[in-house]
Design a protein around this motif. Structure first.
Motif, PDB file in Angstrom:
ATOM      1  N   VAL A  24      16.243   7.851  37.815  1.00 47.21           N
ATOM      2  CA  VAL A  24      15.967   6.408  37.891  1.00 47.21           C
ATOM      3  C   VAL A  24      17.094   5.626  37.236  1.00 47.21           C
ATOM      4  O   VAL A  24      17.564   4.610  37.778  1.00 47.21           O
ATOM      5  N   LEU A  25      17.551   6.083  36.073  1.00 51.00           N
ATOM      6  CA  LEU A  25      18.642   5.387  35.392  1.00 51.00           C
ATOM      7  C   LEU A  25      19.929   5.420  36.213  1.00 51.00           C
ATOM      8  O   LEU A  25      20.786   4.538  36.067  1.00 51.00           O
ATOM      9  N   GLY A  26      20.057   6.430  37.083  1.00 56.33           N
ATOM     10  CA  GLY A  26      21.280   6.562  37.873  1.00 56.33           C
ATOM     11  C   GLY A  26      21.256   5.871  39.216  1.00 56.33           C
ATOM     12  O   GLY A  26      22.207   6.008  40.000  1.00 56.33           O
ATOM     13  N   THR A  27      20.194   5.121  39.509  1.00 59.42           N
ATOM     14  CA  THR A  27      20.110   4.467  40.817  1.00 59.42           C
ATOM     15  C   THR A  27      21.144   3.370  41.005  1.00 59.42           C
ATOM     16  O   THR A  27      21.399   2.950  42.138  1.00 59.42           O
ATOM     17  N   LYS A  28      21.740   2.903  39.936  1.00 57.07           N
ATOM     18  CA  LYS A  28      22.699   1.802  40.035  1.00 57.07           C
ATOM     19  C   LYS A  28      24.135   2.275  40.236  1.00 57.07           C
ATOM     20  O   LYS A  28      25.035   1.452  40.415  1.00 57.07           O
ATOM     21  N   VAL A  29      24.373   3.572  40.175  1.00 62.70           N
ATOM     22  CA  VAL A  29      25.744   4.082  40.299  1.00 62.70           C
ATOM     23  C   VAL A  29      25.814   5.069  41.459  1.00 62.70           C
ATOM     24  O   VAL A  29      24.793   5.523  41.978  1.00 62.70           O
ATOM     25  N   THR A  30      27.028   5.417  41.858  1.00 61.13           N
ATOM     26  CA  THR A  30      27.200   6.384  42.937  1.00 61.13           C
ATOM     27  C   THR A  30      26.763   7.770  42.462  1.00 61.13           C
ATOM     28  O   THR A  30      26.737   8.058  41.262  1.00 61.13           O
ATOM     29  N   ARG A  31      26.440   8.634  43.408  1.00 59.16           N
ATOM     30  CA  ARG A  31      25.979   9.967  43.047  1.00 59.16           C
ATOM     31  C   ARG A  31      27.069  10.763  42.337  1.00 59.16           C
ATOM     32  O   ARG A  31      26.791  11.523  41.415  1.00 59.16           O
ATOM     33  N   LYS A  32      28.311  10.609  42.759  1.00 57.87           N
ATOM     34  CA  LYS A  32      29.401  11.318  42.092  1.00 57.87           C
ATOM     35  C   LYS A  32      29.504  10.901  40.636  1.00 57.87           C
ATOM     36  O   LYS A  32      29.612  11.747  39.743  1.00 57.87           O
ATOM     37  N   ARG A  33      29.470   9.610  40.396  1.00 61.32           N
ATOM     38  CA  ARG A  33      29.575   9.128  39.010  1.00 61.32           C
ATOM     39  C   ARG A  33      28.387   9.617  38.182  1.00 61.32           C
ATOM     40  O   ARG A  33      28.544   9.972  37.003  1.00 61.32           O
ATOM     41  N   MET A  34      27.204   9.637  38.786  1.00 60.98           N
ATOM     42  CA  MET A  34      26.038  10.101  38.041  1.00 60.98           C
ATOM     43  C   MET A  34      26.156  11.573  37.715  1.00 60.98           C
ATOM     44  O   MET A  34      25.798  12.011  36.606  1.00 60.98           O
ATOM     45  N   LEU A  35      26.664  12.378  38.646  1.00 64.02           N
ATOM     46  CA  LEU A  35      26.883  13.792  38.369  1.00 64.02           C
ATOM     47  C   LEU A  35      27.859  13.979  37.209  1.00 64.02           C
ATOM     48  O   LEU A  35      27.669  14.855  36.351  1.00 64.02           O
ATOM     49  N   MET A  36      28.893  13.169  37.164  1.00 63.52           N
ATOM     50  CA  MET A  36      29.859  13.255  36.070  1.00 63.52           C
ATOM     51  C   MET A  36      29.216  12.867  34.744  1.00 63.52           C
ATOM     52  O   MET A  36      29.445  13.511  33.708  1.00 63.52           O
ATOM     53  N   LEU A  37      28.393  11.826  34.758  1.00 65.48           N
ATOM     54  CA  LEU A  37      27.708  11.409  33.532  1.00 65.48           C
ATOM     55  C   LEU A  37      26.746  12.489  33.050  1.00 65.48           C
ATOM     56  O   LEU A  37      26.627  12.740  31.841  1.00 65.48           O
ATOM     57  N   LEU A  38      26.074  13.139  33.991  1.00 67.27           N
ATOM     58  CA  LEU A  38      25.137  14.204  33.626  1.00 67.27           C
ATOM     59  C   LEU A  38      25.868  15.398  33.005  1.00 67.27           C
ATOM     60  O   LEU A  38      25.395  15.981  32.029  1.00 67.27           O
ATOM     61  N   MET A  39      27.024  15.750  33.567  1.00 65.04           N
ATOM     62  CA  MET A  39      27.802  16.835  32.973  1.00 65.04           C
ATOM     63  C   MET A  39      28.302  16.451  31.589  1.00 65.04           C
ATOM     64  O   MET A  39      28.375  17.297  30.684  1.00 65.04           O
ATOM     65  N   GLY A  40      28.631  15.194  31.397  1.00 65.90           N
ATOM     66  CA  GLY A  40      29.026  14.716  30.071  1.00 65.90           C
ATOM     67  C   GLY A  40      27.885  14.865  29.074  1.00 65.90           C
ATOM     68  O   GLY A  40      28.084  15.298  27.925  1.00 65.90           O
ATOM     69  N   LEU A  41      26.676  14.535  29.509  1.00 66.76           N
ATOM     70  CA  LEU A  41      25.496  14.677  28.656  1.00 66.76           C
ATOM     71  C   LEU A  41      25.250  16.151  28.335  1.00 66.76           C
ATOM     72  O   LEU A  41      24.909  16.508  27.194  1.00 66.76           O
ATOM     73  N   PHE A  42      25.451  16.998  29.310  1.00 69.16           N
ATOM     74  CA  PHE A  42      25.299  18.449  29.124  1.00 69.16           C
ATOM     75  C   PHE A  42      26.288  18.966  28.075  1.00 69.16           C
ATOM     76  O   PHE A  42      25.935  19.766  27.208  1.00 69.16           O
ATOM     77  N   ILE A  43      27.522  18.514  28.145  1.00 68.75           N
ATOM     78  CA  ILE A  43      28.550  18.925  27.180  1.00 68.75           C
ATOM     79  C   ILE A  43      28.168  18.492  25.764  1.00 68.75           C
ATOM     80  O   ILE A  43      28.235  19.275  24.814  1.00 68.75           O
ATOM     81  N   VAL A  44      27.741  17.236  25.631  1.00 70.45           N
ATOM     82  CA  VAL A  44      27.352  16.711  24.321  1.00 70.45           C
ATOM     83  C   VAL A  44      26.193  17.519  23.742  1.00 70.45           C
ATOM     84  O   VAL A  44      26.191  17.885  22.561  1.00 70.45           O
ATOM     85  N   GLY A  45      25.186  17.821  24.581  1.00 69.31           N
ATOM     86  CA  GLY A  45      24.026  18.569  24.099  1.00 69.31           C
ATOM     87  C   GLY A  45      24.392  19.948  23.601  1.00 69.31           C
ATOM     88  O   GLY A  45      23.893  20.404  22.561  1.00 69.31           O
ATOM     89  N   ASN A  46      25.282  20.638  24.305  1.00 68.85           N
ATOM     90  CA  ASN A  46      25.667  21.988  23.888  1.00 68.85           C
ATOM     91  C   ASN A  46      26.576  21.981  22.668  1.00 68.85           C
ATOM     92  O   ASN A  46      26.490  22.881  21.823  1.00 68.85           O
ATOM     93  N   LEU A  47      27.439  20.987  22.575  1.00 61.14           N
ATOM     94  CA  LEU A  47      28.257  20.856  21.366  1.00 61.14           C
ATOM     95  C   LEU A  47      27.373  20.568  20.157  1.00 61.14           C
ATOM     96  O   LEU A  47      27.599  21.100  19.059  1.00 61.14           O
ATOM     97  N   LEU A  48      26.358  19.727  20.349  1.00 63.29           N
ATOM     98  CA  LEU A  48      25.426  19.424  19.260  1.00 63.29           C
ATOM     99  C   LEU A  48      24.688  20.683  18.833  1.00 63.29           C
ATOM    100  O   LEU A  48      24.489  20.940  17.634  1.00 63.29           O
ATOM    101  N   SER A  49      24.301  21.520  19.804  1.00 61.94           N
ATOM    102  CA  SER A  49      23.638  22.783  19.483  1.00 61.94           C
ATOM    103  C   SER A  49      24.570  23.721  18.722  1.00 61.94           C
ATOM    104  O   SER A  49      24.168  24.387  17.767  1.00 61.94           O
ATOM    105  N   ALA A  50      25.830  23.782  19.152  1.00 62.71           N
ATOM    106  CA  ALA A  50      26.797  24.683  18.520  1.00 62.71           C
ATOM    107  C   ALA A  50      27.093  24.293  17.078  1.00 62.71           C
ATOM    108  O   ALA A  50      27.356  25.157  16.238  1.00 62.71           O
ATOM    109  N   LEU A  51      27.059  22.990  16.780  1.00 62.65           N
ATOM    110  CA  LEU A  51      27.446  22.504  15.456  1.00 62.65           C
ATOM    111  C   LEU A  51      26.264  22.127  14.576  1.00 62.65           C
ATOM    112  O   LEU A  51      26.458  21.698  13.445  1.00 62.65           O
ATOM    113  N   ALA A  52      25.030  22.293  15.087  1.00 59.56           N
ATOM    114  CA  ALA A  52      23.836  21.787  14.395  1.00 59.56           C
ATOM    115  C   ALA A  52      23.692  22.366  12.993  1.00 59.56           C
ATOM    116  O   ALA A  52      23.624  23.590  12.824  1.00 59.56           O
TER     117      ALA A  52
END
Length: 407
Positions: free
Chosen positions: A60-88
């Motif tokens: 729903v939050l991604g309905t305002k952007v293109t699908r490619k851009r949303m996929l890139m944002l999602l991968m960015g979120l994935f990276i942040v989450g795993n880095l947070l797990s690694a350094l927690a």
């Protein structure tokens, strides 16, 4: 198949690895943080809940952007989450990192399925979806065992750091290879929500919950079943899960190939055979060779349902498929959680470690019944993939240019 599917598969590989590798690293994580194994298990539960709720939220939050851009944002979120797990520094931070990473899961596969289907000709759509999901299945064969080995050898934090690097590779691949198709005009959130008024969309999601739930009813308890019933050593569980993962790879590719030719017959065969094999697992579980073959078949038949079910959701929510596709990914996790709970109930009731197989067989059989009902309704009402309720011709997405659709 276009190279863009490779980028999506790499992202799927990273997501699949981070989802399942934690199961093999729970003792190490629990020891480092000084918590019990059941408490550490919240890292699995929290991820599953994050997928269920994150899939519709992020879409729903991604309905305002293109699908490619949303996929890139999602991968960015994935990276942040795993880095947070690694350094927690604390368990609560680790849990937060898992939830952050999980928010990308459902939306990535949901949006990625739509993008994959749009990249190819109509008669190759299920195959394209299967190609993306190959990354998830290969993660269970390669990523999870290697991630577990690395985590046990040099530390679990290294595993999550490596997964974050995989996310960077996936992000770069999406940025470079996925075409930046303009956002469809005329499709709004209310059109996406209207897909859920379509009974065929709801039936496909129910089949997803029950069909794949049948798989996890058995696989969740594979360790005690194989060690206590079949007589395998504890260390053998790892290669048995690799065997299950190989079955997933084969089933995914076969399911994608034949779903493009005969989608509903593919569902009938895979769900019916899955119900039979799960029921037989109660008998084969006390023989090492027979149980190993059965585990492979469960993986193959279970994942053979994934491409056709995902494509069926896209077909029947054609006017606005993105949210429905993402929610269907959440349905897989709902099925996993439901079946794992039911399997635990029958074991706790004293029916033995093989009892979850009967639960799985019943769930798969129920999914087959829904498939038959769905087909009967389809024959009565007309062709599949008609516009969702409430849409009009001007509200449909713009057709993809031929150069993109066949790239």
């Amino acid at each position: 198949m276009p190279l863009a599917l490779l980028a999506l598969a790499i992202g799927a590989f990273g997501i699949g690895t981070t989802e399942f590798v934690i199961m093999g690293l729970l003792p190490e994580v629990a020891s480092d943080y000084g918590v019990s194994i059941p408490t550490a298990g919240f890292l699995v539960t929290g991820y599953a809940l994050g997928v269920m709720f994150g899939a519709p939220l992020m879409t729903v939050l991604g309905t305002k952007v293109t699908r490619k851009r949303m996929l890139m944002l999602l991968m960015g979120l994935f990276i942040v989450g795993n880095l947070l797990s690694a350094l927690a520094p604390a368990f609560s931070v680790m849990l937060a990192g898992r939830v952050v990473a999980s928010l990308a899961h459902g939306a990535f596969f949901g949006i990625g399925s739509v993008v994959a289907a749009d990249l190819v000709a109509p008669h190759k759509k299920a195959g394209a979806i299967a190609m993306m999901f190959t990354g998830l299945t290969v993660a269970n064969v390669v990523g999870v065992p290697l991630g577990t080995l690395v985590g046990q050898s040099v530390g679990w934090r290294v595993t999550f750091a490596v997964v974050a690097v995989l996310g960077v590779v996936g992000l770069a691949g999406v940025a470079k290879l996925v075409p930046d198709v303009p956002k469809a005009e005329g499709v709004r959130l209310r059109h996406e929500l209207a897909a859920f008024k379509n009974v065929q969309v709801l039936l496909a999601m129910a089949m997803t919950v029950l069909g794949f739930g049948g798989v996890f009813a058995a696989i969740t308890y594979i360790a005690p079943m194989m060690t206590h019933v079949a007589g395998f050593a504890d260390g053998s569980v790892t290669w048995l899960l690799v065997l299950f993962g190989l079955g997933m790879v084969v089933g995914n590719l076969v399911g994608g190939r034949f779903a493009d030719r005969a989608l509903m017959p593919m569902l009938y065969i895979s769900l019916g055979a899955l119900a039979v094999v799960l029921a037989l697992f109660t008998l084969t579980a006390d023989n090492k060779i027979a149980s190993a073959v059965t585990i492979f078949l469960i993986g193959a038949l279970g994942f053979a349902t994934v491409p056709p079910l995902q494509k069926r959701v896209l077909d029947h929510a054609r006017g606005a498929p993105t949210l429905a596709s993402a929610v269907n990914i959440g349905a897989f996790n709902l099925g996993n959680a439901l079946s794992a709970w039911l399997g635990g109930v029958v074991i706790a009731a004293g029916f033995g470690y093989t009892a979850p197989n009967w639960v799985g067989a019943a769930l798969a059989a129920a999914a087959l019944v829904l498939a038959l009902v769905s087909a009967a309704l389809e024959r009565r009402d007309g062709a599949p993939g008609e516009a969702v309720a409430g849409s009009t011709p001007v509200e449909r997405p713009v057709e993809q240019p031929a150069a993109v659709a066949h790239r």
